[in-house]
Design a protein around this motif. Structure first.
Motif, PDB file in Angstrom:
ATOM      1  N   GLU A 130      18.468  73.216 -31.393  1.00  0.00           N
ATOM      2  CA  GLU A 130      17.570  74.224 -31.948  1.00  0.00           C
ATOM      3  C   GLU A 130      16.167  74.098 -31.362  1.00  0.00           C
ATOM      4  N   ARG A 145      14.012  76.923 -17.394  1.00  0.00           N
ATOM      5  CA  ARG A 145      14.052  78.306 -16.909  1.00  0.00           C
ATOM      6  C   ARG A 145      15.290  78.577 -16.058  1.00  0.00           C
ATOM      7  N   HIS A 148      20.109  79.256 -18.354  1.00  0.00           N
ATOM      8  CA  HIS A 148      20.019  80.424 -19.226  1.00  0.00           C
ATOM      9  C   HIS A 148      20.495  80.125 -20.642  1.00  0.00           C
ATOM     10  N   HIS A 151      17.537  79.402 -22.917  1.00  0.00           N
ATOM     11  CA  HIS A 151      16.403  80.319 -22.961  1.00  0.00           C
ATOM     12  C   HIS A 151      16.020  80.699 -24.384  1.00  0.00           C
ATOM     13  N   ALA A 152      16.991  80.766 -25.282  1.00  0.00           N
ATOM     14  CA  ALA A 152      16.715  81.215 -26.650  1.00  0.00           C
ATOM     15  C   ALA A 152      16.229  80.077 -27.543  1.00  0.00           C
ATOM     16  N   GLU A 153      16.195  78.866 -27.030  1.00  0.00           N
ATOM     17  CA  GLU A 153      15.812  77.726 -27.865  1.00  0.00           C
ATOM     18  C   GLU A 153      14.307  77.513 -27.848  1.00  0.00           C
ATOM     19  N   LYS A 154      13.812  76.962 -28.929  1.00  0.00           N
ATOM     20  CA  LYS A 154      12.389  76.668 -29.036  1.00  0.00           C
ATOM     21  C   LYS A 154      12.061  75.453 -28.208  1.00  0.00           C
ATOM     22  N   TYR A 155      11.019  75.560 -27.391  1.00  0.00           N
ATOM     23  CA  TYR A 155      10.634  74.479 -26.489  1.00  0.00           C
ATOM     24  C   TYR A 155       9.232  74.029 -26.860  1.00  0.00           C
TER      25      TYR A 155
END
Length: 236
Positions: A130, A145, A148, A151-155
Motif C-alpha cells: 500500500e 516509474r 507500472h 504506479h498506483a501505490e503511495k510513495y
C-alpha cells in the motif's frame, strides 16, 4: 527434534541445527561456535561448521521463508555499503511496518537497474504494498516509474534528517555486528546466503524484545525454536 543423521554426516540434526542457530542468531564466528560445542562435549572443527553452512543455509532460508506469516503492506527500503572481498557492494534491504525483514539483495551498484531488480524480487514474493518508504536516493523513484504495477501505490521519501523514523535503518545493526564478528565478508555468494538466512532467523526473534511481557517473550522464543527445528528437518 529427530536425531536422525543426514546422509554422509557424522552428527545428528539436533547438533547441526544447534550449531547453525548459534551462528546465525548471535554475532559469533565459526571458531566461537566450535568452542561452545566443545564445552558441551561435541568435537567438531570450524571447517565442518563452514561446510554445514554451505549445505544447509540456502535450504533453511527457503524453508523459513515459506513458513513465515503474512507480512505487512507498508514497505521500508534502504541500502547500506558493505565490503565483500575488498570490493564495495550495496546491501539492499526491505522491512515491513513491524520491522520484519522482507528480503535482502547484495549488488555491486546503486543505480536504477539495481533498484528495479530489488523491486522485482520483492514483487515475486509478496503482494503489491500500500505504501513504500525510501530515502532520497533517486534510483528508487526512477525504478518505480518503470514498474507500472507500482504506479498506483503511495510513495513516501524520508528526508535524511528523519531517518530515525525509518525502520530499515535499525535493521542494519545486526548486519554490522555480523560483519565485525567475521572480520569482514570474503565472497559475494556466501555473503548473500549468510545474510539471507540471518535475516530469516532475526524474524523469528524480532518480537521477543523487552517491551513484551516475560511470559509472552518465553512463549515466543519457544515457538521460534520449534519453527527452526521443523525447518531444519525439512531442509535436511
Amino acid at each position: 527434534m529427530s536425531d536422525r543423521k543426514p546422509y554422509l554426516h557424522r552428527f545428528p540434526l539436533s547438533v547441526i541445527g544447534y550449531a547453525l542457530r548459534l551462528y546465525h542468531r548471535f554475532p559469533l564466528s565459526q571458531r566461537d561456535v566450535q568452542e561452545l560445542l566443545h564445552e558441551r562435549g561435541i568435537e567438531v572443527s570450524h571447517e565442518t561448521l563452514r561446510q554445514w553452512n554451505i549445505k544447509f543455509a540456502p535450504l533453511l532460508t527457503e524453508e523459513l521463508r515459506h513458513r513465515e506469516p503474512c507480512r505487512g503492506s507498508r514497505w521500508h527500503l534502504d541500502e547500506m555499503c558493505v565490503q565483500v572481498g575488498g570490493v564495495k557492494h550495496w546491501l539492499w534491504q526491505a522491512v515491513d511496518e513491524r520491522g520484519d525483514v522482507l528480503d535482502i539483495l547484495l549488488q555491486e551498484h546503486r543505480d536504477t537497474e539495481a533498484a528495479r531488480s530489488f523491486f522485482v524480487r520483492l514483487l515475486c514474493e509478496y503482494d503489491v504494498p500500500e505504501v513504500i518508504h525510501t530515502d532520497k536516493l533517486w534510483s528508487y523513484g526512477a525504478a518505480l516509474r518503470e514498474l507500472h504495477v507500482l504506479h498506483a501505490e503511495k510513495y513516501v521519501q524520508v528526508v535524511s534528517t528523519a531517518r530515525c523514523n525509518n525502520l530499515v535503518e535499525h535493521s542494519h545493526r545486526p548486519t554490522r555486528q555480523q560483519e565485525r564478528s567475521q572480520l569482514g565478508f570474503k565472497r559475494r555468494r556466501r555473503t548473500q546466503e549468510f545474510l539471507a538466512l540471518h535475516a530469516r532467523v532475526s524474524n523469528l526473534h524480532c518480537h521477543t524484545r523487552t517491551t513484551v511481557p516475560a511470559l509472552d517473550r518465553r512463549s515466543n522464543q519457544t515457538a521460534a525454536l520449534l519453527l527452526w527445528q521443523e525447518a531444519m528437518q525439512q531442509a535436511a
